[in-house]
Design an enzyme around this catalytic site. Structure first.
Site, PDB file in Angstrom:
ATOM      1  N   HIS A 154     -15.486  -4.039   0.341  1.00 47.57           N
ATOM      2  CA  HIS A 154     -15.623  -3.450  -1.026  1.00 47.57           C
ATOM      3  C   HIS A 154     -16.984  -3.275  -1.372  1.00 47.57           C
ATOM      4  O   HIS A 154     -17.035  -2.447  -2.299  1.00 47.57           O
ATOM      5  CB  HIS A 154     -14.702  -4.466  -1.942  1.00 47.57           C
ATOM      6  CG  HIS A 154     -14.310  -3.826  -3.234  1.00 47.57           C
ATOM      7  ND1 HIS A 154     -15.210  -4.118  -4.529  1.00 47.57           N
ATOM      8  CD2 HIS A 154     -13.589  -2.869  -3.610  1.00 47.57           C
ATOM      9  CE1 HIS A 154     -14.817  -3.224  -5.416  1.00 47.57           C
ATOM     10  NE2 HIS A 154     -13.847  -2.467  -5.073  1.00 47.57           N
ATOM     11  N   ASN A 197       0.753  -1.214   0.054  1.00 48.53           N
ATOM     12  CA  ASN A 197       0.022   0.044   0.224  1.00 48.53           C
ATOM     13  C   ASN A 197       0.821   1.323  -0.122  1.00 48.53           C
ATOM     14  O   ASN A 197       0.442   2.313  -0.701  1.00 48.53           O
ATOM     15  CB  ASN A 197      -0.965   0.059   1.258  1.00 48.53           C
ATOM     16  CG  ASN A 197      -2.129  -0.994   1.091  1.00 48.53           C
ATOM     17  OD1 ASN A 197      -2.529  -1.367  -0.116  1.00 48.53           O
ATOM     18  ND2 ASN A 197      -2.666  -1.060   2.219  1.00 48.53           N
ATOM     19  N   ARG A 247      -6.078   1.522 -13.303  1.00 45.42           N
ATOM     20  CA  ARG A 247      -4.881   1.733 -12.856  1.00 45.42           C
ATOM     21  C   ARG A 247      -3.943   0.440 -12.413  1.00 45.42           C
ATOM     22  O   ARG A 247      -4.544  -0.148 -11.555  1.00 45.42           O
ATOM     23  CB  ARG A 247      -4.766   2.874 -11.731  1.00 45.42           C
ATOM     24  CG  ARG A 247      -3.330   3.445 -11.476  1.00 45.42           C
ATOM     25  CD  ARG A 247      -2.887   4.366 -12.218  1.00 45.42           C
ATOM     26  NE  ARG A 247      -3.530   5.563 -12.086  1.00 45.42           N
ATOM     27  CZ  ARG A 247      -3.136   6.662 -11.550  1.00 45.42           C
ATOM     28  NH1 ARG A 247      -1.980   6.626 -10.750  1.00 45.42           N
ATOM     29  NH2 ARG A 247      -4.044   7.857 -11.271  1.00 45.42           N
ATOM     30  N   ARG A 275     -11.583  -4.623 -14.099  1.00 48.90           N
ATOM     31  CA  ARG A 275     -10.347  -5.664 -13.312  1.00 48.90           C
ATOM     32  C   ARG A 275     -10.683  -6.888 -13.660  1.00 48.90           C
ATOM     33  O   ARG A 275     -11.888  -7.370 -13.197  1.00 48.90           O
ATOM     34  CB  ARG A 275      -9.897  -5.402 -12.070  1.00 48.90           C
ATOM     35  CG  ARG A 275      -9.524  -3.901 -11.849  1.00 48.90           C
ATOM     36  CD  ARG A 275      -8.990  -3.686 -10.496  1.00 48.90           C
ATOM     37  NE  ARG A 275      -8.748  -2.177 -10.149  1.00 48.90           N
ATOM     38  CZ  ARG A 275      -7.722  -1.337 -10.407  1.00 48.90           C
ATOM     39  NH1 ARG A 275      -6.759  -1.703 -11.280  1.00 48.90           N
ATOM     40  NH2 ARG A 275      -7.668  -0.043  -9.906  1.00 48.90           N
ATOM     41  N   TYR A 332     -12.244  -9.957  -1.381  1.00 49.48           N
ATOM     42  CA  TYR A 332     -12.872  -8.887  -1.064  1.00 49.48           C
ATOM     43  C   TYR A 332     -14.582  -9.202  -0.926  1.00 49.48           C
ATOM     44  O   TYR A 332     -15.003  -9.980  -1.498  1.00 49.48           O
ATOM     45  CB  TYR A 332     -12.909  -8.035  -2.545  1.00 49.48           C
ATOM     46  CG  TYR A 332     -11.791  -7.483  -2.856  1.00 49.48           C
ATOM     47  CD1 TYR A 332     -10.407  -7.810  -2.372  1.00 49.48           C
ATOM     48  CD2 TYR A 332     -11.711  -6.618  -4.163  1.00 49.48           C
ATOM     49  CE1 TYR A 332      -9.270  -7.499  -2.887  1.00 49.48           C
ATOM     50  CE2 TYR A 332     -10.414  -6.206  -4.529  1.00 49.48           C
ATOM     51  CZ  TYR A 332      -9.317  -6.548  -3.768  1.00 49.48           C
ATOM     52  OH  TYR A 332      -8.343  -5.985  -4.439  1.00 49.48           O
ATOM     53  N   ARG A 378     -14.334   2.308   4.628  1.00 46.85           N
ATOM     54  CA  ARG A 378     -12.992   1.469   4.723  1.00 46.85           C
ATOM     55  C   ARG A 378     -11.908   2.217   4.727  1.00 46.85           C
ATOM     56  O   ARG A 378     -10.900   2.157   5.770  1.00 46.85           O
ATOM     57  CB  ARG A 378     -13.027   0.788   3.660  1.00 46.85           C
ATOM     58  CG  ARG A 378     -11.716  -0.417   3.755  1.00 46.85           C
ATOM     59  CD  ARG A 378     -11.465  -1.244   2.267  1.00 46.85           C
ATOM     60  NE  ARG A 378     -10.947  -0.531   1.656  1.00 46.85           N
ATOM     61  CZ  ARG A 378     -11.033  -0.533  -0.025  1.00 46.85           C
ATOM     62  NH1 ARG A 378     -12.025  -1.420  -0.355  1.00 46.85           N
ATOM     63  NH2 ARG A 378     -10.365   0.216  -0.881  1.00 46.85           N
ATOM     64  N   HIS A 417     -16.675   2.165 -14.494  1.00 41.60           N
ATOM     65  CA  HIS A 417     -16.381   1.717 -13.483  1.00 41.60           C
ATOM     66  C   HIS A 417     -17.528   0.704 -13.022  1.00 41.60           C
ATOM     67  O   HIS A 417     -17.420  -0.081 -11.823  1.00 41.60           O
ATOM     68  CB  HIS A 417     -15.933   2.710 -12.374  1.00 41.60           C
ATOM     69  CG  HIS A 417     -15.383   1.972 -11.083  1.00 41.60           C
ATOM     70  ND1 HIS A 417     -16.215   2.255  -9.902  1.00 41.60           N
ATOM     71  CD2 HIS A 417     -14.318   1.370 -10.764  1.00 41.60           C
ATOM     72  CE1 HIS A 417     -15.467   1.468  -9.035  1.00 41.60           C
ATOM     73  NE2 HIS A 417     -14.264   1.159  -9.154  1.00 41.60           N
TER      74      HIS A 417
END
Length: 696
Positions: free
Chosen positions: A607, A66, A420, A390, A483, A579, A450
């Site tokens: 998520h 991270n 990204r 993704r 997730y 989160r 998205h």
């Protein structure tokens, strides 16, 4: 499962607002520092002795990873901004220069704690548990000889020594790669600097097969004489360069978006350096050379005493020693999916009612993957439309879509090339899909796609019927095991019609979609949220039930924070499960004392996005892909869908209340301070939901 209680009427009717200037910067937390607070909460899991040892190590590796991403994205962005105007202020009142300085200070402190925790806690604990990191120098002659043979056979052919001298310029050091900075002395007494890259395609820790591991860099370091024959090796130290991910975004003038994104991937590899991570014993001359060549200064140095690049500890964290982990977990299959393997049965089930699935507690493969695979082989299915943000490298969903195209079905996939760090994977999948006959469209240059949506068009008597999946997470079988996400399957005619409109917009040149049931960004999502929050304010002022409960990944958007302050001042009870970063400051008397903010950190990565509006006793629930961030509301194509069936609403309410009241995993924010009960021995929300699954 708990039922939905009636919401208490807020306040005493019309509330008078405290004299707060909601435009004042002091009421908004800094974005960068709030995100670093989140990473501190992740690091706390590595410290937490209630977690199994390898899980603690995993959290340590995640914290390091991270931090790398923060340097690439946020430090890179701040540096670019500072080059333009260091005194520019963000909405919290901090200048760019101050943010850059404070962010780097926090990052360095966190990196030091990572290193200390590894060296003085986790490494000794691993050794006591039978997993040892040993030095090459501590091996006996026979073991060293065996490793020498391994080096010559499997490592030496990969290595490329690069020396700096008048004939060889300073070598380019790619971002994130681990390297040995080597000091050499030639026969004439001249000293030189050389760089040897540690192969990223070999394990960082060489397994000796008896529970012991040797760092790969030590194996290389012990045999540098084979790379620099006839030259004296003075010594070596580890270095790593972190580079910015901020290489610009494509503009509307791009003629070939895929070609442009491929170019940007290459630009990122060559992007400006933002930090030098190095061994604390790196010689001053080497340090000065590196800083000069990388155009960095001393404030950009991350000096490490024990282990450079803690993210590589994930290799050890995933060893699979069951007694040192949370233990195995098999996702449940929802009862209504248990007998849908037979073609046609799934569609019959969805015609009867909507279905909600909650991953990873409920199986992604037995629900979402099955939905697409059955559509692919069903002769009555005419078309499948899907978004891809993704996905996993071996995606069964995309394999099914290619099979569907081979069977003559109309298959359209909207691939977001600018996701990204997943750009290369998405470009590769786009090529494969095109070659298989799938119609491919890309997100527009100025708006990321998205949304997580899938639409199946099926020929049924008396006519065509639409089936849909709308989710909060990506179509990725790998991350679906890690997730927490929620998806809804529906054959609702209005939602299906809205999705047709959305896909026509995504694949064609139609105007931005006009929908009836779905809330779509950037067209109406911001205004729809504001309208609903203001409706809660009116309910509170009229003495009716007024309550907002939102679960999201991040709360960054200024206008959304301001609106929630207004709601709290008017008497609305506001519960937020956030989160990551949160710009709102709860608990301030008269401003935000009706606002509760909780962050859940643990075994799974939270998520899912859930939005609840009490609406005077007639509650509304929504799930979807959007957080309350400016980029989600204004710069991305997002979908939020209503959940109307009472038992599905009851599950969403249960999730919200369980997380809000969790003492084991739930952190509570008071103004700008996060706290948690580290002595709590209760079962946390993740373990609790694992026991309760399946939910329908």
């Amino acid at each position: 499962m708990t039922t939905q209680p009636s919401v208490a009427v807020a306040g005493d009717g019309a509330a008078t607002s405290a004299p707060f200037d909601l435009d004042a910067p002091e009421w908004y937390a800094n974005r960068e520092l709030s995100w670093l607070d989140f990473n501190d909460r992740v690091l706390a899991e590595a410290r937490d002795r209630r977690n199994p040892l390898l899980e603690r190590l995993k959290f340590l590796a995640i914290t390091g990873s991270n931090l790398d991403e923060f340097y690439a994205k946020r430090i890179g962005w701040l540096r670019r901004l500072a080059e333009t105007d260091r005194s520019q202020q963000t909405l919290d009142g901090m200048t760019v220069a101050d943010q850059l300085e404070e962010s780097k200070r926090r990052c360095l402190a966190m990196r030091e704690e990572l290193d200390t925790l590894w060296a003085h806690d986790l490494r000794p604990a691993l050794a006591a548990a039978g997993v040892q990191i040993v030095s090459y120098e501590d091996l006996d002659d026979a073991q060293q000889a065996e490793l020498a043979e391994h080096f010559k056979r499997a490592i030496l052919p990969i290595l490329t020594p690069l020396v700096v001298d008048p004939a060889h310029p300073f070598p380019f050091i790619s971002g994130g790669s681990l390297s040995l900075a080597v000091g050499l002395r030639q026969r004439n007494g001249m000293t030189r600097f050389a760089r040897v890259k540690v192969p990223p395609n070999r394990p960082r820790f060489v397994d000796l097969g008896d529970g012991r591991f040797v760092p790969l860099e030590e194996v290389i370091g012990a045999h540098l004489g084979l790379l620099f024959a006839g030259v004296e090796v003075i010594g070596w130290h580890l270095i790593r360069v972190l580079r910015s991910a901020e290489v610009g975004t494509p503009g509307e003038a791009a003629e070939d978006l895929r070609e442009l994104i491929e170019s940007q991937i290459e630009q990122r590899r060559l992007a400006v350096a933002v930090a030098l991570e190095c061994s604390a014993r790196l010689p001053p001359l080497h340090r000065e050379l590196l800083l000069d060549e990388l155009e960095l200064d001393e404030s950009d140095v991350i000096e490490v005493e024990h282990l450079v690049d803690t993210a590589d500890l994930m290799q050890l964290a995933t060893l699979g020693v069951e007694e040192l982990t949370f233990g195995g977990f098999t996702p449940a299959i929802p009862k209504r999916f248990a007998n849908t393997e037979e073609d046609g049965r799934l569609w019959e089930t969805l015609r009867e009612r909507d279905l909600l699935v909650h991953h990873p507690y409920e199986s992604f493969d037995a629900t979402v993957v099955r939905f697409v695979e059955q559509a692919a082989r069903d002769p009555q299915v005419l078309a499948i439309k899907q978004t891809l943000y993704r996905t996993s490298p071996d995606s069964p969903i995309l394999e099914a879509l290619m099979n569907a195209a081979a069977k003559g079905k109309q298959v359209a996939v909207v691939v977001e090339l600018t996701a990204r760090f997943d750009e290369a994977n998405n470009i590769e999948w786009a090529r494969k899909l095109e070659e298989a006959g799938v119609h491919i469209a890309y997100g527009s240059p100025d708006l990321k796609v998205h949304s997580k949506i899938s639409l199946v068009v099926r020929d049924e008597p008396p006519g065509v019927r639409l089936y849909a999946h709308i989710g909060t997470g990506n179509y990725n079988s790998g991350t679906a095991r890690l997730y927490t996400d929620i998806g809804m399957f529906t054959s609702d005619e209005a939602i299906g019609s809205d999705l047709v409109t959305v896909f026509n917009h995504l694949t064609g040149s139609s105007e931005r979609p006009v929908t009836n049931e779905l809330i779509v960004a950037p067209t109406i999502m911001r205004s729809e949220f504001e309208w609903r929050v203001r409706r809660e304010i009116e309910h509170a002022r009229a003495g009716r039930p007024a309550h907002l409960a939102f679960k999201m990944n991040a709360l960054e958007d200024r206008d959304s924070v301001r609106l929630l302050y207004e709601a709290a001042q008017a008497g609305v009870e506001v519960d937020l499960i956030v989160r990551g970063l949160c710009r709102l400051r709860p608990g301030i008397p008269g401003l935000s004392d009706r606002i509760r903010v909780v962050s859940v950190i643990g075994r799974f990565l939270e998520h899912a996005r859930i939005y609840y509006f009490a609406n005077g006793g007639d509650p509304e629930y929504f799930i979807g892909s959007a957080d309350l961030m400016k980029r989600n509301l204004d710069e991305r194509i997002e979908i939020i869908a209503p959940v109307r069936e009472p038992d599905l609403q009851a599950h969403l309410w249960h999730v919200l209340q369980t997380q809000l009241n969790d003492q084991r995993q739930g952190w509570r924010l008071d103004d700008q301070t996060w706290t948690r009960d580290d002595a709590c021995t209760e079962v946390g929300v993740h373990a609790g939901l694992m026991e309760q699954a399946p939910f329908t």
